[in-house]
Design a protein around this motif. Structure first.
Motif, PDB file in Angstrom:
ATOM      1  N   ASP A 215     -12.088  16.027   5.106  1.00 48.31           N
ATOM      2  CA  ASP A 215     -11.925  16.619   3.845  1.00 48.31           C
ATOM      3  C   ASP A 215     -12.639  17.894   3.974  1.00 48.31           C
ATOM      4  OD1 ASP A 215     -14.749  15.301   2.251  1.00 48.31           O
ATOM      5  OD2 ASP A 215     -14.307  14.768   4.406  1.00 48.31           O
ATOM      6  N   ARG A 216     -13.749  18.237   5.224  1.00 46.21           N
ATOM      7  CA  ARG A 216     -14.312  19.233   5.067  1.00 46.21           C
ATOM      8  C   ARG A 216     -13.975  20.391   6.377  1.00 46.21           C
ATOM      9  NH1 ARG A 216     -20.199  15.860   5.799  1.00 46.21           N
ATOM     10  NH2 ARG A 216     -19.971  15.171   3.761  1.00 46.21           N
ATOM     11  N   LYS A 217     -12.603  20.151   6.880  1.00 44.61           N
ATOM     12  CA  LYS A 217     -12.215  20.906   7.998  1.00 44.61           C
ATOM     13  C   LYS A 217     -11.895  22.257   7.420  1.00 44.61           C
ATOM     14  CE  LYS A 217     -11.115  17.275  10.909  1.00 44.61           C
ATOM     15  NZ  LYS A 217     -10.010  16.474  11.841  1.00 44.61           N
ATOM     16  N   TYR A 218     -11.061  22.134   6.102  1.00 41.43           N
ATOM     17  CA  TYR A 218     -10.617  23.499   5.589  1.00 41.43           C
ATOM     18  C   TYR A 218     -11.875  24.368   5.331  1.00 41.43           C
ATOM     19  CZ  TYR A 218      -8.462  26.784   2.483  1.00 41.43           C
ATOM     20  OH  TYR A 218      -8.037  28.101   2.000  1.00 41.43           O
ATOM     21  N   GLU A 219     -12.854  23.891   4.831  1.00 39.98           N
ATOM     22  CA  GLU A 219     -13.926  24.823   4.241  1.00 39.98           C
ATOM     23  C   GLU A 219     -14.654  25.106   5.675  1.00 39.98           C
ATOM     24  OE1 GLU A 219     -13.441  24.812   0.379  1.00 39.98           O
ATOM     25  OE2 GLU A 219     -15.142  25.494   1.223  1.00 39.98           O
ATOM     26  N   TRP A 220     -14.932  24.507   6.625  1.00 33.13           N
ATOM     27  CA  TRP A 220     -15.528  25.099   7.874  1.00 33.13           C
ATOM     28  C   TRP A 220     -14.450  26.081   8.375  1.00 33.13           C
ATOM     29  CZ3 TRP A 220     -20.176  25.364   9.495  1.00 33.13           C
ATOM     30  CH2 TRP A 220     -20.904  23.991   9.333  1.00 33.13           C
ATOM     31  N   ALA A 221     -13.231  25.922   8.398  1.00 29.69           N
ATOM     32  CA  ALA A 221     -12.222  26.753   9.033  1.00 29.69           C
ATOM     33  C   ALA A 221     -12.675  28.280   8.188  1.00 29.69           C
ATOM     34  CB  ALA A 221     -10.955  26.402   8.887  1.00 29.69           C
ATOM     35  N   GLN A 222     -12.672  28.190   6.921  1.00 26.09           N
ATOM     36  CA  GLN A 222     -12.655  29.673   6.248  1.00 26.09           C
ATOM     37  C   GLN A 222     -14.352  30.174   6.614  1.00 26.09           C
ATOM     38  OE1 GLN A 222     -10.156  31.021   4.358  1.00 26.09           O
ATOM     39  NE2 GLN A 222      -9.192  29.245   5.201  1.00 26.09           N
ATOM     40  N   VAL A 223     -15.228  29.355   6.669  1.00 25.21           N
ATOM     41  CA  VAL A 223     -16.367  29.846   6.882  1.00 25.21           C
ATOM     42  C   VAL A 223     -16.403  30.586   8.292  1.00 25.21           C
ATOM     43  CG1 VAL A 223     -18.730  29.179   7.594  1.00 25.21           C
ATOM     44  CG2 VAL A 223     -17.653  28.077   5.679  1.00 25.21           C
ATOM     45  N   LEU A 224     -15.863  29.855   9.385  1.00 23.51           N
ATOM     46  CA  LEU A 224     -15.909  30.593  10.632  1.00 23.51           C
ATOM     47  C   LEU A 224     -14.885  31.631  10.796  1.00 23.51           C
ATOM     48  CD1 LEU A 224     -15.618  27.257  12.914  1.00 23.51           C
ATOM     49  CD2 LEU A 224     -17.597  28.584  12.251  1.00 23.51           C
ATOM     50  N   LYS A 225     -13.763  31.762   9.999  1.00 24.05           N
ATOM     51  CA  LYS A 225     -13.124  33.016  10.267  1.00 24.05           C
ATOM     52  C   LYS A 225     -13.840  34.255  10.074  1.00 24.05           C
ATOM     53  CE  LYS A 225      -8.700  30.710   8.913  1.00 24.05           C
ATOM     54  NZ  LYS A 225      -7.898  31.080  10.059  1.00 24.05           N
ATOM     55  N   GLY A 226     -14.933  34.343   9.144  1.00 23.88           N
ATOM     56  CA  GLY A 226     -15.688  35.539   8.855  1.00 23.88           C
ATOM     57  C   GLY A 226     -16.952  35.539   9.824  1.00 23.88           C
ATOM     58  N   ALA A 227     -17.115  34.642  10.453  1.00 22.36           N
ATOM     59  CA  ALA A 227     -18.446  34.517  11.458  1.00 22.36           C
ATOM     60  C   ALA A 227     -18.550  35.176  12.585  1.00 22.36           C
ATOM     61  CB  ALA A 227     -18.826  33.159  11.630  1.00 22.36           C
ATOM     62  N   ASN A 228     -17.634  36.164  13.068  1.00 22.38           N
ATOM     63  CA  ASN A 228     -17.413  37.024  14.404  1.00 22.38           C
ATOM     64  C   ASN A 228     -17.807  36.137  15.295  1.00 22.38           C
ATOM     65  OD1 ASN A 228     -17.338  39.317  15.499  1.00 22.38           O
ATOM     66  ND2 ASN A 228     -19.491  39.573  15.613  1.00 22.38           N
ATOM     67  N   ILE A 229     -17.135  35.077  15.757  1.00 24.60           N
ATOM     68  CA  ILE A 229     -17.533  34.252  16.689  1.00 24.60           C
ATOM     69  C   ILE A 229     -16.004  33.490  17.043  1.00 24.60           C
ATOM     70  CG2 ILE A 229     -18.320  32.077  15.527  1.00 24.60           C
ATOM     71  CD1 ILE A 229     -20.528  31.826  17.845  1.00 24.60           C
ATOM     72  N   GLN A 230     -15.998  32.846  18.315  1.00 25.16           N
ATOM     73  CA  GLN A 230     -14.622  31.964  18.536  1.00 25.16           C
ATOM     74  C   GLN A 230     -15.132  30.568  17.846  1.00 25.16           C
ATOM     75  OE1 GLN A 230     -12.589  31.763  22.075  1.00 25.16           O
ATOM     76  NE2 GLN A 230     -12.628  29.682  22.295  1.00 25.16           N
ATOM     77  N   GLY A 231     -14.503  30.196  16.900  1.00 25.61           N
ATOM     78  CA  GLY A 231     -14.871  29.107  16.293  1.00 25.61           C
ATOM     79  C   GLY A 231     -13.770  28.043  16.333  1.00 25.61           C
ATOM     80  N   GLU A 232     -14.008  26.724  16.676  1.00 20.83           N
ATOM     81  CA  GLU A 232     -12.920  25.842  16.884  1.00 20.83           C
ATOM     82  C   GLU A 232     -13.418  24.434  15.990  1.00 20.83           C
ATOM     83  OE1 GLU A 232     -12.459  25.165  20.903  1.00 20.83           O
ATOM     84  OE2 GLU A 232     -12.847  27.024  21.354  1.00 20.83           O
ATOM     85  N   ILE A 233     -12.518  23.660  15.768  1.00 24.50           N
ATOM     86  CA  ILE A 233     -12.734  22.317  14.893  1.00 24.50           C
ATOM     87  C   ILE A 233     -12.122  21.236  15.590  1.00 24.50           C
ATOM     88  CG2 ILE A 233     -12.414  21.385  12.865  1.00 24.50           C
ATOM     89  CD1 ILE A 233     -12.493  23.737  11.309  1.00 24.50           C
ATOM     90  N   VAL A 234     -12.863  20.254  15.920  1.00 22.01           N
ATOM     91  CA  VAL A 234     -12.235  19.235  16.545  1.00 22.01           C
ATOM     92  C   VAL A 234     -11.268  18.519  15.715  1.00 22.01           C
ATOM     93  CG1 VAL A 234     -12.959  16.820  17.434  1.00 22.01           C
ATOM     94  CG2 VAL A 234     -14.657  18.649  17.933  1.00 22.01           C
ATOM     95  N   ALA A 235     -10.178  18.341  16.137  1.00 24.08           N
ATOM     96  CA  ALA A 235      -9.005  17.864  15.234  1.00 24.08           C
ATOM     97  C   ALA A 235      -7.728  17.395  16.180  1.00 24.08           C
ATOM     98  CB  ALA A 235      -8.599  18.650  14.396  1.00 24.08           C
TER      99      ALA A 235
END
Length: 463
Positions: A215-235
């Protein structure tokens, strides 16, 4: 203690030693490749000249070689020949180096033919110099790649794993691990200070992997998209994250949801443009800026500058500088009330400098400090409203615009999207232009936007 200080309270004040060492190593290795390329060119052509014409090398030859080195460095940066991938991939490193060398030689011969000095060139020395330089460049790049692979294996890049209710894969224990609950981290898109806290932590890393509940994956994805870093989610599943790619972390599937929009050479070019233009402009405008400051001081009591918290690159908060255009007692530090055409808070001098955009000039200091760029998405106050709704609640893609440094001007501004945001469409129009700029950045586009900015310094929506 400020809000920002409170936001990062409890964080480690120093980067973990291993992480800091790897980040420093990448920089030094890239500088080593640059220096090794230059040294290979110098030695290669010196060999050719010494074989054909033993003795000292004339000053004109060294001047010409210096010019060739500068051109080669510029072409190599443009060709991604100094990217971090070239530190670990021998094939990519050699290919990029050969393409850069070939482009440099082509440009050199075009200049020589246009000046009609081909008859004066020592042809054997030139041919031997080219062969020697290419052999040396290829050799040193292969050696550097071999050294990096043996020394760092797959650990050259710095990685952080944030655990927010998810499981910690065994393969993650070689990375830095942060417990979101223990560090009071949340994927809260409605809390700019929390995003600033996360951005402060992520600035030390090249890659971040999130292990969280579904339930938190979508929110983390949106946070990381603007974080200027390669962001990944274990899924194991992709869902609605809008992934860029699927990677593996020790056999565990991760979904790549973000990357910084500009690589290292592009960031270097953009920063170079900022410095080359900002320093002389500040020096030239200094007498004028002092006169404006004096006029503000005489017009109303209070400081010359207005400082306000704005959201910058990687969702990190900084203080923007403007010439104060409102009375101190009515200044809006949160930016919840947009200035209007009949705004009674604006002083006499303030109305003039706002109409002509002179109040924005102190942001050149923000550019000089690296907090802003000349061109980029405009930074907004944290309490800015479109109608009666916060900007980021109008469209969740709002946070994506923070993957680049904010700018004094931008694509939205030259298209006329500025002034008060009285309706939702006002911020939607700006966001659309910002995302278009983000996805299609080029140095020439920045130059074009700067040229067009002169046409909109005085605008009907500037008040």
């Amino acid at each position: 203690m400020s809000k920002i200080d409170l936001a990062i309270q409890g964080y480690p004040s120093r980067t973990p030693f291993a992480t800091a060492a790897r980040r420093s190593a990448k920089v030094w290795l890239c500088l080593t490749v640059i220096g090794a390329d230059a040294l290979a060119l110098i030695i290669g052509f010196a060999i050719g000249l010494q074989v054909e014409q033993p003795g000292s090398i004339s000053g004109d030859v060294w001047t010409t070689l210096a010019g060739v080195l500068l051109v080669h460095a510029g072409i190599s940066f443009q060709n991604q020949a100094y990217s971090t991938k070239c530190l670990t991939s021998a094939l990519q490193s050699v290919r990029a180096a050969l393409v850069s060398a070939a482009a440099t030689l082509l440009l050199f011969f075009l200049v020589v033919f246009s000046l009609k000095v081909t008859g004066t060139l020592p042809r054997f020395a030139l041919s031997l110099g080219i062969v020697s330089s290419v052999v040396l460049i290829v050799s040193q790049r292969l050696l550097i790649c071999q050294f990096v692979r043996r020394t760092y294996a797959n650990r050259l890049h710095t990685e952080l794993v944030i655990v927010d209710g998810g499981n910690v894969p065994d393969a993650c224990f070689g990375s830095d691990i942060v417990d979101a609950g223990a560090m009071a981290l949340r994927s809260d898109l409605d809390d700019p200070y929390m995003l600033n806290r996360l951005g402060t932590l992520l600035r030390h890393y090249d890659r971040v992997v999130i292990s969280c509940t579904p339930d938190r994956k979508y929110e983390w994805a949106q946070v990381l998209k603007g974080a200027n870093i390669q962001g990944e989610i274990v899924a194991p599943e992709i869902g609605e994250l809008g992934p860029l790619a699927v990677h593996q972390l020790g056999g565990v599937t991760t979904v790549v949801v973000s990357r910084g929009p500009l690589n290292l050479p592009d960031r270097a070019k953009k920063r170079a443009l900022d410095i080359v233009l900002t320093v002389p402009v500040l020096i030239f405008l200094l007498p004028f800026l002092l006169l404006v400051a004096l006029a503000i001081k005489l017009d109303s009591p209070g400081p010359v500058f207005f400082r306000q918290e704005r959201m910058g690159r990687g969702n990190r908060i900084f203080h923007i500088l403007k010439f104060r255009s409102m009375r101190v007692e009515t200044s809006d530090s949160d930016g919840t009330r947009s200035a209007s055409r009949t705004d009674d808070r604006i002083t006499r001098i303030g109305r003039l400098i706002r109409r002509t955009s002179i109040d924005e000039l102190p942001q050149l200091i923000n550019v000089l400090f690296g907090e802003m760029s000349l061109v980029g998405p405009r930074p907004h106050a944290l309490g800015s409203l479109a109608g009666d709704e916060l900007f980021w609640r109008v469209d969740r893609q709002y946070w994506l615009r923070h993957a680049l440094k904010p700018g004094i001007t931008g694509l939205a501004q030259v298209r006329g999207f500025r002034g008060a945001t009285e309706h939702r469409r006002d911020i939607v129009n700006r966001l659309g232009a910002d995302l278009e700029y983000l996805q299609g950045w080029s140095l020439w586009r920045d130059v074009g936007i700067l040229a067009k900015t002169a046409q909109v310094l005085v605008h009907k929506n500037a008040y």
